[in-house]
Design an enzyme around this catalytic site. Structure first.
Site, short mmCIF file in Angstrom:
data_model
loop_
_atom_site.label_atom_id
_atom_site.label_comp_id
_atom_site.label_asym_id
_atom_site.label_seq_id
_atom_site.Cartn_x
_atom_site.Cartn_y
_atom_site.Cartn_z
N LYS A 252 -21.31 -1.78 -27.50
CA LYS A 252 -19.33 -1.97 -26.91
C LYS A 252 -18.60 -2.27 -28.22
O LYS A 252 -18.02 -2.33 -27.86
CB LYS A 252 -19.83 -2.96 -25.47
CG LYS A 252 -20.25 -3.94 -25.57
CD LYS A 252 -20.34 -4.73 -24.66
CE LYS A 252 -21.20 -5.69 -24.51
NZ LYS A 252 -21.22 -6.22 -23.12
N ARG A 253 -19.31 -3.18 -28.93
CA ARG A 253 -18.59 -3.92 -30.33
C ARG A 253 -17.49 -2.03 -30.87
O ARG A 253 -16.34 -2.56 -31.17
CB ARG A 253 -19.33 -4.15 -31.08
CG ARG A 253 -19.83 -4.91 -30.86
CD ARG A 253 -19.84 -6.24 -30.91
NE ARG A 253 -20.24 -7.57 -30.83
CZ ARG A 253 -20.09 -7.91 -29.57
NH1 ARG A 253 -18.53 -7.62 -29.12
NH2 ARG A 253 -20.31 -8.85 -29.23
#
Ligand code: GLU
Length: 473
Positions: A252-253
């Site tokens: 999700k980064r």
């Protein structure tokens, strides 16, 4: 494959955090094989990590799979003959199976303390040896009292190799010495994933395990457990991991990974499925646009790709665009309305509306990709400009992982934070309001947050912080 016996496949997500794109990616192949063979697709909730599992996360898994049309035949909410389908409701079964392995000499009690294991690890690292348990308790025949801290470990063979045929990758060989004497029951009495997955897949009569390639190195342990229990193992297909454009595991980064984000952004479920299917597999005729029914009619494991597919948002956008252009206007109209999102917004604005048009002006901020507003709005009257970034940072930190994402508990969090820091509630709320809505006037703040969703809320706080930093420099 069409002539094959009905297959039983399962998706086994852990209910932690937001429902992940990887869950949909695996489920889609599970369901395709199940439909193709007139078998079953099962949803099993792997919630033995009690500290991290939440009912809210379980609910969002249901919601996301339903949105995509990946309905299950057996599961925690529908039941089925092989349930219960939540691991936390199956604990006695795991315990019984683990004890059976100990009785038969395939597993053993281990009383090594965490301190000893940490020291051992340090020594191994210093001596440049691969870290792992040194099997001290393996042949001691320990019988710890129930109140004495202990775990149960499986005995891995010390020599030889594990050989299995992966449906995607062909024959795989792994020396047994690469596998540790895995803990199968933790000191809190809960099974580890390795024991639970084998016991459940067997008891649920799973015929094919489709899962991410990160589990390949665990498969020799699982096969060893099947052997010790005397059970027939399922067939395994390890799918290629989805990757970020820089080839790291999708995270999700670097990419939004929550299925709910894609739903809220207006992606079509059929386009999402097409995109995910195309990442891991290809149609025999090479077409890039195809339906889930096409996957069902054409799926074979030998067309699964083995190199890590890149989860490229622009590709998804392009596929989604093609679906939109291919719709007839009436269908598109129905989709455009996004009834659920609008329904959630209604209670926030209905009381202040005088005309229908006011609904659109009052809710436009929900839809903006990037809000445009004057930075000076972020600094409430009588506030010191330097204070605002620290408020926004603290608010972001406070709510980043906070659950449940609901107005009332969010409001409590914000008020608590402001009280702890002796900040001015009105000013802090105003700065957050501007960051989230681009205006000093908006519907009630935390109700807005709830509807806006976690990702957008955090993104908008980040964007405000960025604006403030630009101004400062
Ligand atoms: N709970 C595991 C996961 O979420 C399941 C892996 C498996 O399918 O065996 O990755």
């Amino acid at each position: 494959m069409a002539a094959d016996a009905p297959a039983r496949l399962r998706i086994a997500p852990s209910p932690t955090g937001d429902p992940h794109v990887g869950t949909a990616y695996m489920s889609l192949f599970d369901l395709a094989v199940a439909r193709r063979t007139r078998g079953q697709f099962i949803l099993r909730i792997e919630d033995t990590d009690q500290a991290r599992s939440t009912p809210e996360a379980e609910e969002t898994i249901f919601q996301a799979l339903r949105w995509l049309g990946l309905g299950w035949d057996e599961g925690p909410d529908v039941g089925g003959p092989y349930g219960p389908y939540r691991q936390s409701e199956r604990l006695p079964l795991y315990r019984e199976c683990a004890e059976q392995l100990v009785e038969q000499g395939h597993a053993y009690y281990c009383t090594c303390t965490p301190e000893r294991l940490a020291a051992l690890r340090q020594q191994q690292i210093a001596a440049k040896q691969p870290p792992g348990y040194d099997r001290r308790c393996r042949d001691l025949g320990l019988r710890p009292r129930p109140d004495e801290p202990h775990v149960i470990r499986m005995k891995m063979p010390l020599e030889g190799e594990s050989i299995f045929t992966d449906l995607v990758r062909g024959e795989l060989r792994r020396p047994f010495k690469d596998s540790d004497d895995q803990v199968i029951v933790k000191s809190d009495g809960f099974p580890t994933y390795h024991l639970a997955v084998v016991v459940d897949d067997h008891h649920m009569a799973i015929s094919h395990v489709v899962r991410g390639e990160e589990w390949i190195s665990s498969t020799p342990k699982h096969l060893q457990l099947y052997r010790c229990f005397g059970w027939e193992p399922p067939r395994f297909a390890h799918m290629p991991l989805l990757r970020n454009p820089d080839r790291s595991k999708v995270s999700k980064r670097k990419n939004p990974t929550s299925l709910l984000w894609y739903q809220r952004q207006g992606y079509l479920p059929e386009a999402m499925l097409n995109f995910l299917a195309l990442l891991g597999w290809s149609m025999p005729d090479g077409r890039e646009i195809f339906s889930f029914d096409d996957v069902v009619s054409n799926f074979t494991f030998d067309r699964v790709v083995t190199s890590g597919p890149v989860f490229a948002l622009d590709k998804l956008q392009s596929i989604n665009g093609q679906y939109i252009r291919g719709m007839d206007p009436e269908q598109l109209l129905e989709r455009l309305f996004r009834r659920d999102y609008v329904r959630a917004q209604l209670p926030l604005v209905q009381e202040r509306m005088r005309t229908l048009n006011e609904f659109h002006t009052a809710t436009a901020f929900f839809y903006a990709d990037e809000l445009s507003y004057d930075r000076s709005l972020l600094i409430p009257k009588k506030a010191a400009p330097d204070d605002v970034p620290q408020w926004l940072k603290a608010v972001r930190q406070r709510i980043e992982e906070f659950r449940p994402w609901r107005a009332v508990p969010l409001e409590e969090q914000l008020r608590e934070l402001v009280a702890e820091q002796s900040w001015n509630t009105g000013q802090v709320f105003m700065a957050v309001r501007v960051a989230l809505t681009g205006s000093t006037q908006s519907p009630p703040l935390t109700e807005t947050m709830e509807v806006l969703g976690r990702e957008k809320t955090l993104q908008r706080l980040d964007r405000a912080l960025q604006l403030l930093a630009e101004e400062a420099s």
